[in-house]
Scaffold this motif. Sequence first.
Motif, mmCIF file in Angstrom:
data_model
loop_
_atom_site.group_PDB
_atom_site.id
_atom_site.type_symbol
_atom_site.label_atom_id
_atom_site.label_comp_id
_atom_site.label_asym_id
_atom_site.label_seq_id
_atom_site.Cartn_x
_atom_site.Cartn_y
_atom_site.Cartn_z
ATOM 1 N N ASP A 277 9.487 4.034 4.402
ATOM 2 C CA ASP A 277 10.919 3.901 4.120
ATOM 3 C C ASP A 277 11.146 2.965 2.935
ATOM 4 O O ASP A 277 11.981 3.233 2.062
ATOM 5 N N ILE A 278 10.412 1.890 2.919
ATOM 6 C CA ILE A 278 10.557 0.906 1.841
ATOM 7 C C ILE A 278 10.042 1.492 0.533
ATOM 8 O O ILE A 278 10.648 1.313 -0.531
ATOM 9 N N ALA A 279 8.943 2.222 0.611
ATOM 10 C CA ALA A 279 8.362 2.822 -0.590
ATOM 11 C C ALA A 279 9.331 3.795 -1.253
ATOM 12 O O ALA A 279 9.421 3.872 -2.478
ATOM 13 N N GLY A 280 10.077 4.538 -0.448
ATOM 14 C CA GLY A 280 11.032 5.481 -1.006
ATOM 15 C C GLY A 280 12.145 4.786 -1.769
ATOM 16 O O GLY A 280 12.569 5.242 -2.839
ATOM 17 N N ALA A 281 12.638 3.668 -1.237
ATOM 18 C CA ALA A 281 13.698 2.918 -1.910
ATOM 19 C C ALA A 281 13.201 2.335 -3.229
ATOM 20 O O ALA A 281 13.912 2.347 -4.240
ATOM 21 N N VAL A 282 11.981 1.817 -3.227
ATOM 22 C CA VAL A 282 11.400 1.259 -4.450
ATOM 23 C C VAL A 282 11.252 2.350 -5.508
ATOM 24 O O VAL A 282 11.584 2.143 -6.687
ATOM 25 N N ALA A 283 10.754 3.511 -5.105
ATOM 26 C CA ALA A 283 10.578 4.612 -6.052
ATOM 27 C C ALA A 283 11.909 5.040 -6.662
ATOM 28 O O ALA A 283 11.991 5.357 -7.855
ATOM 29 N N PHE A 284 12.967 5.046 -5.854
ATOM 30 C CA PHE A 284 14.281 5.396 -6.385
ATOM 31 C C PHE A 284 14.705 4.419 -7.470
ATOM 32 O O PHE A 284 15.150 4.821 -8.555
ATOM 33 N N LYS B 38 0.831 -1.205 0.000
ATOM 34 C CA LYS B 38 0.000 0.000 0.000
ATOM 35 C C LYS B 38 0.863 1.253 0.000
ATOM 36 O O LYS B 38 0.599 2.198 -0.760
ATOM 37 N N ALA B 39 1.895 1.282 0.846
ATOM 38 C CA ALA B 39 2.776 2.449 0.912
ATOM 39 C C ALA B 39 3.483 2.677 -0.418
ATOM 40 O O ALA B 39 3.635 3.817 -0.871
ATOM 41 N N ILE B 40 3.901 1.598 -1.067
ATOM 42 C CA ILE B 40 4.557 1.706 -2.371
ATOM 43 C C ILE B 40 3.594 2.287 -3.398
ATOM 44 O O ILE B 40 3.941 3.202 -4.160
ATOM 45 N N ALA B 41 2.380 1.747 -3.438
ATOM 46 C CA ALA B 41 1.386 2.219 -4.405
ATOM 47 C C ALA B 41 1.060 3.690 -4.188
ATOM 48 O O ALA B 41 0.999 4.485 -5.141
ATOM 49 N N LYS B 42 0.858 4.086 -2.944
ATOM 50 C CA LYS B 42 0.508 5.482 -2.661
ATOM 51 C C LYS B 42 1.658 6.427 -3.023
ATOM 52 O O LYS B 42 1.424 7.540 -3.512
ATOM 53 N N ASN B 43 2.878 5.997 -2.801
ATOM 54 C CA ASN B 43 4.017 6.845 -3.135
ATOM 55 C C ASN B 43 4.122 7.061 -4.640
ATOM 56 O O ASN B 43 4.386 8.176 -5.107
ATOM 57 N N PHE B 44 3.887 6.003 -5.411
ATOM 58 C CA PHE B 44 3.882 6.163 -6.863
ATOM 59 C C PHE B 44 2.735 7.070 -7.311
ATOM 60 O O PHE B 44 2.872 7.843 -8.259
ATOM 61 N N GLY B 45 1.595 6.970 -6.622
ATOM 62 C CA GLY B 45 0.470 7.842 -6.938
ATOM 63 C C GLY B 45 0.824 9.308 -6.747
ATOM 64 O O GLY B 45 0.458 10.168 -7.571
ATOM 65 N N LYS B 46 1.546 9.599 -5.681
ATOM 66 C CA LYS B 46 1.963 10.980 -5.428
ATOM 67 C C LYS B 46 2.907 11.487 -6.512
ATOM 68 O O LYS B 46 3.001 12.694 -6.748
#
Length: 253
Positions: free
Chosen positions: A223-230, A17-25
């Motif tokens: 924290d994990i979502a930020g690494a994935v986005a990078f 969920k955190a990963i998905a929301k970060n990509f949405g932003k």
Amino acid sequence: MQDRVVLVTGASRGIGKAIAKNFGKKQAMVIVNYLKSEDLAEQVVKEIEDEGGHALALQADVTQASEVNGMVKAILDNLGTIDVVVNNALHHYTFNPKTRKTAWELEWEDYQGQIDGSLKGTFNLCKAVLPQMKRQGYGRIINMVTNLMDFPVVPYHDYTTAKAAVLGYSRNLAKELGPFGITVNCVAPGLTYPTDSSRETQEDVREILIRLTPMGRLALPEDIAGAVAFLASKEAGFITGQCLRVDGGLTMT
């Protein structure tokens, strides 16, 4: 990430969920994959849209190739591309040292369940998206593993073995797909709290990990979502075959 199509498996809760929301932003078009939790997945979509993003929930069991192929076809038919895949779904696991099975209690079926959830699910989705990524000469694949591969502070044998297999698979993919402009990397979280899987991790174990961690805390889903986005970004375009540990320095390799 604007206008990129990003598929996140197991995205109805927790880290996914955190990963998905970060990509949405970041203005990506986010596909929120789920297995059973339709209401939760639709809530993730709503939260992304409420923040000005774009998202769609799609059901598929990643361990079933036919369902994965159907999901990928639906995405390509409607959106024309898949740019980023995050293999986050896994067979349910509870990180509780007191209820885990020891090496002498485990049966092969325990391993097989985790291998199917982690490695087979990752394999099915990668195989389904690779033809499109090769055609377009671009792709980002990020596979979720675990820092327990480096530091099995609690020996969750079946879970950790399956994740280690995903790392090996990912590095082989990275070697073969580089010429097509496709990168393949892994993210290895430390114990991430709060999530459904970590809620049963006992307080004394969490405190031990906090004391051992240079940053002095446990990982958050964000924290994990930020690494994935990078790893999905253009800034990481020359990074492939790597495993990024996101655990506050608990494991240093």
